[in-house]
Design an enzyme around this catalytic site. Structure first.
Site, PDB file in Angstrom:
ATOM      1  CG  ASP A   1      -1.990   1.019   1.192  1.00 24.40           C
ATOM      2  OD1 ASP A   1      -2.281   1.498  -0.205  1.00 24.40           O
ATOM      3  OD2 ASP A   1      -2.680   1.220   1.970  1.00 24.40           O
TER       4      ASP A   1
ATOM      5  CG  ASN B   1      -6.648  -2.086  -7.145  1.00 22.85           C
ATOM      6  OD1 ASN B   1      -5.711  -2.908  -6.940  1.00 22.85           O
ATOM      7  ND2 ASN B   1      -6.990  -0.858  -6.494  1.00 22.85           N
TER       8      ASN B   1
END
Length: 306
Positions: free
Chosen positions: A33, A81
């Site tokens: 991340d 995503n």
């Protein structure tokens, strides 16, 4: 001069952390991340953050091989995503395609026997990415020294849901009896090849959540979790070693708990049996105090205090 001194200090710190480790996890899973935030804070394009993150990924592979870790799973592209802007998605697909092909052709991958596998709903990905997935998996299929799992179009809940549907279909077709349903049945429907239980999850970027990552293999194994603030492109070897130390402390705490319970149980069998059990269990120095049976030891916190 300052740069040399900083590198020297970091090298010494790495050595100190390394000497503190006497056991390592078998399977590490990483939530990478912070690539976008890293780029934005520097005024760069988001794609540059992902590219620098890919360089960190290569370093982590080297660290795993150095420490003797046998399996690494990277959360590269989640089902969420797909909601990102089209241009960002395409740039990510380009990067994934290029890196997968690069890994599949790399000499060190073949020299070290790295098996590349993908986890997730691969059919949702563009054809060009699916093709390179097939290429990488086929080129490394026979290797077993180290396993690199790349989670693409991945979602933990959807993974379990799909496996459940396949099992229900087998029951309806009469090829599977509900009485025969067990752990192995579920795992056989998750992936076509075995995945080791996850020992440690690492998440960079400051968020303290596991984002439904590998729920069957991580939650079921009560994996240790290490959260850290550096964005993925900034993730360093000392941070990686601290995460391994967190796993080690967790394992040691569990071992003390198991020993304590075992000694408590055998205490009721009588003095002779208790002493015999104590001698067997004293292979470890972590024998807890149970009514005078062994020395008292402090209980360490699961989390790394550094």
């Amino acid at each position: 001069m300052q740069g040399w001194l900083e590198r020297r200090v970091q090298s010494l710190y790495e050595q100190l952390l390394r000497t503190d480790l006497d056991e390592v996890p078998t399977h590490v899973a990483v939530i990478q991340d912070g690539n976008r935030r890293y780029a934005r804070e520097r005024g760069d394009a988001v794609t540059n953050g992902h590219r620098e993150g890919a360089e960190t990924t290569e370093q982590v592979l080297e660290w795993c091989e150095e420490l003797g870790i046998e399996e690494l799973t990277l959360y590269a592209f989640s089902t969420e995503n797909f909601e990102r802007p089209a241009d960002e998605r395409e740039a990510l697909f380009d990067l994934i395609e290029g890196k997968l092909r690069e890994f599949a052709d790399a000499d060190r991958v073949h020299e070290n026997g790295v098996c590349i596998r993908t986890l997730g709903d691969i059919e949702r990905l563009p054809d060009r990415v699916q093709e390179v997935v097939d290429y990488a998996e086929e080129r490394t299929r026979e290797y077993d020294s180290f396993v690199l799992n790349i989670a693409l179009a991945y979602g933990g809940r959807s993974e379990l849901l799909s496996a459940t549907r396949r099992i229900l279909q087998q029951v309806e077709e009469g090829t599977l009896s509900p009485a025969d349903l067990d752990v192995e049945t579920v795992e056989s429907q998750l992936y076509d090849r075995p995945v080791r239980a996850v020992d440690l999850i690492i998440r960079t970027g400051g968020d303290e959540r596991t984002s439904n990552f590998l729920p069957w293999y991580a939650n079921g194994n009560e994996a240790a979790v290490y959260f850290c603030t550096p964005y993925w492109p900034e993730f360093s070897k000392p941070e990686f070693l601290r995460s391994i130390r967190t796993y080690q402390h967790r394992e040691q705490a569990w071992q003390r708990t198991r020993l304590s319970r075992a000694l408590t149980l055998v205490k009721g069998l009588g003095d002779t049996r208790t002493e015999e059990a104590r001698r067997i269990l004293e292979g470890s120095n972590d024998v807890p105090d149970v009514d005078g049976v062994g020395p008292a030891l402090p209980v360490e916190d699961d989390a790394d205090s550094a």
